[in-house]
Enzyme design. Structure first.
Site, PDB file in Angstrom:
ATOM      1  NE  ARG A   1      -2.469  -5.490   2.490  1.00 58.54           N
ATOM      2  CZ  ARG A   1      -3.794  -5.460   2.470  1.00 58.54           C
ATOM      3  NH1 ARG A   1      -4.465  -6.480   1.975  1.00 58.54           N
ATOM      4  NH2 ARG A   1      -4.435  -4.381   2.853  1.00 58.54           N
TER       5      ARG A   1
ATOM      6  N   GLY B   1       1.444 -11.294  -0.636  1.00 58.17           N
ATOM      7  CA  GLY B   1       1.057  -9.963  -0.165  1.00 58.17           C
ATOM      8  C   GLY B   1       2.127  -8.949  -0.517  1.00 58.17           C
ATOM      9  CB  ALA B   2       5.073  -7.940  -0.240  1.00 61.38           C
ATOM     10  CG  HIS B   3      -0.246  -5.823  -1.984  1.00 65.03           C
ATOM     11  ND1 HIS B   3      -0.122  -7.173  -2.226  1.00 65.03           N
ATOM     12  CD2 HIS B   3      -1.548  -5.629  -1.661  1.00 65.03           C
ATOM     13  CE1 HIS B   3      -1.287  -7.768  -2.068  1.00 65.03           C
ATOM     14  NE2 HIS B   3      -2.171  -6.845  -1.711  1.00 65.03           N
ATOM     15  CB  ALA B   4      -0.616  -0.874   1.269  1.00 65.64           C
TER      16      ALA B   4
END
Length: 284
Positions: free
Chosen positions: A102, A54-57
């Protein structure tokens, strides 16, 4: 995406067909089980211990995330508040609207993360830098009201802004006529730009015709210059242009406005002319 919060996330119980030979869960578009049409499905598996994903929007994409096997944690962040969900049942999905950061971690051995997405993959829909994400959450696009009209008098009469935007002399009577004409203009669209609740500028499309339109925009409050807001404004106008089924945007910029030219090129606009007034285009 700017208004979504962690409280817009919901756990959705998916239908189960029980069978002694094994249970089945099926999801079909149009049944109202999840709040979007599914256009893409993918899944994560063979994730090494201790790794996170994840580690993105997403700017527009909506998702339903399911632990098809095993378990994992999802931490949701709206720029102000965080909340962690544990998913461990294949008949329970977490709905994520657009505009939320997230991170997924604590994968159990053999875990499979199944994702149902509202759109096909588009790299430009991702926000992969957390600071850029937080900036997006502050910027909003609203109706161009008389508040913006009044502020534009001082914004566009600032000598520097007037020169950079190539604004001609105008009167307050000209402004009123312009504002009153907006409801009948079919080839013109304008939005106000806010940082949180503070009006800071305006943007829009004009000369909308035959699949193309001319972009314009400016940040009138100078303390917000150089923060990357121009990229967010361009992104909003491209999204709006696509909703209007346009195929091309263009703009005209003074050669001396190097800050704007760099921003346009960074976004993907291509320089088409080489004169004091530069023409730049962007294919949608």
């Amino acid at each position: 995406m700017q208004s979504s919060s962690i409280f817009d996330c919901t756990l959705i119980h998916l239908p189960v067909v029980h069978n002694v030979a094994g249970n089945i869960t099926a999801i079909n578009n149009g049944e109202g089980i999840i709040p979007f049409e599914v256009n893409r499905v993918y899944y994560l598996y063979d994730i090494p211990g201790g790794e996170s994903r994840g580690a993105h929007a997403h700017k527009e994409l909506k998702q339903l995330i399911v632990a098809a096997s095993g378990s994992f944690d999802i931490t949701i962040d709206d720029g102000k508040t965080k909340r962690t969900f544990n998913l461990s049942r294949p008949c329970l999905g977490l709905y994520l609207p657009s505009g939320l950061w997230r991170e997924i971690d604590n994968f159990s051995s053999g875990a499979i993360c199944l994702v149902l997405a509202s759109e096909n993959y588009q790299n430009e829909d991702y926000l992969r830098d957390y600071e850029a994400f937080k900036l997006y959450k502050h910027v909003r696009f609203v109706e161009y009201s008389k508040t913006f009209l009044d502020l534009s008098w001082s914004w566009l009469n600032d000598p520097e802004i007037k020169e950079l935007t190539m604004t001609k002399d105008f009167t307050k009577e000209d402004q009123i006529r312009f504002f009153d004409s907006l409801t009948n203009k079919k080839d013109y669209l304008v939005k106000g730009i806010c940082f949180d609740n503070k009006p800071i500028g305006a943007c829009g499309l004009k000369n909308i015709d035959h699949g193309k339109a001319e972009y314009w925009g400016y940040i009138g409050e100078k303390k917000y210059w150089g923060k990357g807001i121009g990229q967010i404004v361009l992104d909003e106008m491209v999204r709006t242009a696509r909703e209007l089924l346009l195929v091309k945007l263009y703009l005209k910029v003074d050669r001396n406005n190097q800050r704007a030219i760099r921003s346009y090129k960074k976004f993907g606009f291509i320089e088409e002319s080489d004169s004091e007034l530069i023409l730049m285009t962007y294919k949608l």
